[in-house]
Write a protein that holds these residues in place. Sequence first.
Motif, PDB file in Angstrom:
ATOM      1  N   THR A   1       0.853  -1.242   0.121  1.00  0.00           N
ATOM      2  CA  THR A   1       0.059  -0.002   0.122  1.00  0.00           C
ATOM      3  C   THR A   1       0.807   1.357  -0.001  1.00  0.00           C
ATOM      4  O   THR A   1       1.741   1.112   0.879  1.00  0.00           O
ATOM      5  CB  THR A   1      -1.018   0.036   1.279  1.00  0.00           C
ATOM      6  N   VAL A   2       0.476   2.307  -0.834  1.00  0.00           N
ATOM      7  CA  VAL A   2       1.041   3.603  -0.823  1.00  0.00           C
ATOM      8  C   VAL A   2       0.221   4.529  -0.135  1.00  0.00           C
ATOM      9  O   VAL A   2      -0.975   4.720  -0.579  1.00  0.00           O
ATOM     10  CB  VAL A   2       1.458   4.154  -2.372  1.00  0.00           C
ATOM     11  N   TYR A   3       0.943   5.201   0.816  1.00  0.00           N
ATOM     12  CA  TYR A   3       0.016   6.232   1.368  1.00  0.00           C
ATOM     13  C   TYR A   3       0.588   7.818   0.981  1.00  0.00           C
ATOM     14  O   TYR A   3       1.976   7.871   1.181  1.00  0.00           O
ATOM     15  CB  TYR A   3      -0.008   6.270   2.977  1.00  0.00           C
ATOM     16  N   ALA A   4       0.172   8.811   0.817  1.00  0.00           N
ATOM     17  CA  ALA A   4       0.578   9.941   0.306  1.00  0.00           C
ATOM     18  C   ALA A   4      -0.469  11.291   0.737  1.00  0.00           C
ATOM     19  O   ALA A   4      -1.717  10.855   0.922  1.00  0.00           O
ATOM     20  CB  ALA A   4       0.565  10.217  -1.107  1.00  0.00           C
ATOM     21  N   THR A   5       0.170  12.278   1.171  1.00  0.00           N
ATOM     22  CA  THR A   5      -0.597  13.739   1.413  1.00  0.00           C
ATOM     23  C   THR A   5      -1.457  13.923   0.289  1.00  0.00           C
ATOM     24  O   THR A   5      -0.971  13.783  -0.903  1.00  0.00           O
ATOM     25  CB  THR A   5       0.106  14.499   2.099  1.00  0.00           C
ATOM     26  N   LEU A   6      -2.412  14.542   0.196  1.00  0.00           N
ATOM     27  CA  LEU A   6      -3.454  15.100  -0.732  1.00  0.00           C
ATOM     28  C   LEU A   6      -3.438  16.590  -0.631  1.00  0.00           C
ATOM     29  O   LEU A   6      -3.897  16.948   0.508  1.00  0.00           O
ATOM     30  CB  LEU A   6      -4.763  14.397  -0.784  1.00  0.00           C
ATOM     31  N   ASN A   7      -3.564  17.423  -1.755  1.00  0.00           N
ATOM     32  CA  ASN A   7      -3.721  18.924  -1.634  1.00  0.00           C
ATOM     33  C   ASN A   7      -5.102  18.794  -2.142  1.00  0.00           C
ATOM     34  O   ASN A   7      -5.658  19.172  -3.010  1.00  0.00           O
ATOM     35  CB  ASN A   7      -2.967  19.364  -2.771  1.00  0.00           C
ATOM     36  N   HIS A   8      -6.163  18.577  -0.920  1.00  0.00           N
ATOM     37  CA  HIS A   8      -7.688  18.684  -1.055  1.00  0.00           C
ATOM     38  C   HIS A   8      -8.076  19.904  -1.266  1.00  0.00           C
ATOM     39  O   HIS A   8      -9.059  20.213  -2.223  1.00  0.00           O
ATOM     40  CB  HIS A   8      -8.078  17.913   0.156  1.00  0.00           C
ATOM     41  N   VAL A   9      -7.452  20.813  -1.046  1.00  0.00           N
ATOM     42  CA  VAL A   9      -7.894  22.214  -1.297  1.00  0.00           C
ATOM     43  C   VAL A   9      -7.956  22.501  -2.852  1.00  0.00           C
ATOM     44  O   VAL A   9      -8.793  23.164  -3.508  1.00  0.00           O
ATOM     45  CB  VAL A   9      -6.994  23.158  -0.636  1.00  0.00           C
ATOM     46  N   ALA A  10      -6.701  22.033  -3.363  1.00  0.00           N
ATOM     47  CA  ALA A  10      -6.743  22.290  -4.975  1.00  0.00           C
ATOM     48  C   ALA A  10      -7.677  21.345  -5.677  1.00  0.00           C
ATOM     49  O   ALA A  10      -8.205  21.434  -6.658  1.00  0.00           O
ATOM     50  CB  ALA A  10      -5.064  21.984  -5.350  1.00  0.00           C
ATOM     51  N   ASN A  11      -7.876  20.179  -4.963  1.00  0.00           N
ATOM     52  CA  ASN A  11      -8.827  19.015  -5.822  1.00  0.00           C
ATOM     53  C   ASN A  11     -10.120  19.551  -5.833  1.00  0.00           C
ATOM     54  O   ASN A  11     -10.971  19.113  -6.318  1.00  0.00           O
ATOM     55  CB  ASN A  11      -8.338  17.742  -5.156  1.00  0.00           C
ATOM     56  N   LEU A  12     -10.618  20.103  -4.401  1.00  0.00           N
ATOM     57  CA  LEU A  12     -12.112  20.530  -4.170  1.00  0.00           C
ATOM     58  C   LEU A  12     -12.700  21.230  -5.457  1.00  0.00           C
ATOM     59  O   LEU A  12     -13.827  20.814  -5.947  1.00  0.00           O
ATOM     60  CB  LEU A  12     -12.125  21.409  -2.910  1.00  0.00           C
ATOM     61  N   PRO A  13     -12.174  22.026  -6.202  1.00  0.00           N
ATOM     62  CA  PRO A  13     -13.074  22.660  -7.268  1.00  0.00           C
ATOM     63  C   PRO A  13     -13.323  21.631  -8.356  1.00  0.00           C
ATOM     64  O   PRO A  13     -14.316  21.383  -8.857  1.00  0.00           O
ATOM     65  CB  PRO A  13     -12.119  23.836  -7.997  1.00  0.00           C
ATOM     66  N   TYR A  14     -12.219  20.709  -8.429  1.00  0.00           N
ATOM     67  CA  TYR A  14     -12.359  19.598  -9.503  1.00  0.00           C
ATOM     68  C   TYR A  14     -13.471  18.578  -9.001  1.00  0.00           C
ATOM     69  O   TYR A  14     -14.521  18.387  -9.773  1.00  0.00           O
ATOM     70  CB  TYR A  14     -11.231  18.881  -9.882  1.00  0.00           C
ATOM     71  N   HIS A  15     -13.504  18.328  -7.883  1.00  0.00           N
ATOM     72  CA  HIS A  15     -14.282  17.410  -7.287  1.00  0.00           C
ATOM     73  C   HIS A  15     -16.006  17.925  -7.443  1.00  0.00           C
ATOM     74  O   HIS A  15     -16.775  17.281  -7.753  1.00  0.00           O
ATOM     75  CB  HIS A  15     -14.127  16.865  -5.881  1.00  0.00           C
ATOM     76  N   ILE A  16     -16.071  19.268  -6.914  1.00  0.00           N
ATOM     77  CA  ILE A  16     -17.316  19.908  -6.940  1.00  0.00           C
ATOM     78  C   ILE A  16     -17.815  19.884  -8.205  1.00  0.00           C
ATOM     79  O   ILE A  16     -18.961  19.768  -8.633  1.00  0.00           O
ATOM     80  CB  ILE A  16     -17.375  21.186  -6.307  1.00  0.00           C
ATOM     81  N   GLU A  17     -17.115  20.190  -9.270  1.00  0.00           N
ATOM     82  CA  GLU A  17     -17.495  20.445 -10.794  1.00  0.00           C
ATOM     83  C   GLU A  17     -18.007  19.443 -11.206  1.00  0.00           C
ATOM     84  O   GLU A  17     -18.916  19.101 -11.878  1.00  0.00           O
ATOM     85  CB  GLU A  17     -16.151  21.071 -11.387  1.00  0.00           C
TER      86      GLU A  17
END
Length: 227
Positions: free
Chosen positions: A163-179
Amino acid sequence: MTEHLTTTRATADTNVAAAVQEADEAAALAAALEERVRNGDDTVTPEQIANARELGNFAQLRADATRRRAEDAKCDARLADLAQLKADIDAHTETTDTDQLVDNLFNALLAYTQHFDAHNARVIQWRTRMTELGVPHLQDPRQVTADHGHLGINGRDLYVGNTVYATLNHVANLPYHIEQLRAGAKHLAAHHSGPRHEQAQAYAQERVDKVKASARTGVRTRKDQSA
């Protein structure tokens, strides 16, 4: 437009048309009598022409009166419809519904942010502990060994077995997810029934699955990587 207003307008127009026709016929009668006199008909009397003219004038007055009553009836029916429409609008309020929807959206975004903040904090904490324990830096999770507890570090990625664990830039990803979610919801709402409903469902689910896959990149297995 209600059935009442439609019926009122149709009835008013019919009454006006009948009154206008009656006035036109009366005017035509007077004109015909006058033309007969011009053509030398001695049987036409002044009284007949006067009566015909009077009848025509009266018929025209009745037509005018019918037209006014028709306009009044249409106006009254329209005002009644407008009053009913206003009453329907006044009786309906979305305040509670929209407030709850906004609260739900805020709580969902809060949970989203808290989840990834907690995930990133755990990954950072694990990397710190791995570094303190001398876990090596590797290029591939397949390089982990039992000597180092099947753990490894590669930049922001942590290798834990397969398994690979990584931090995520969820602030940057949020607009994409919402769209993506907005596009799916908008399409499904536009085709909530009818022949295109199943296609809309599939499209919306595809958007949801894309967001889920994107959100899962913080935790992936070797199988996920090879795929």
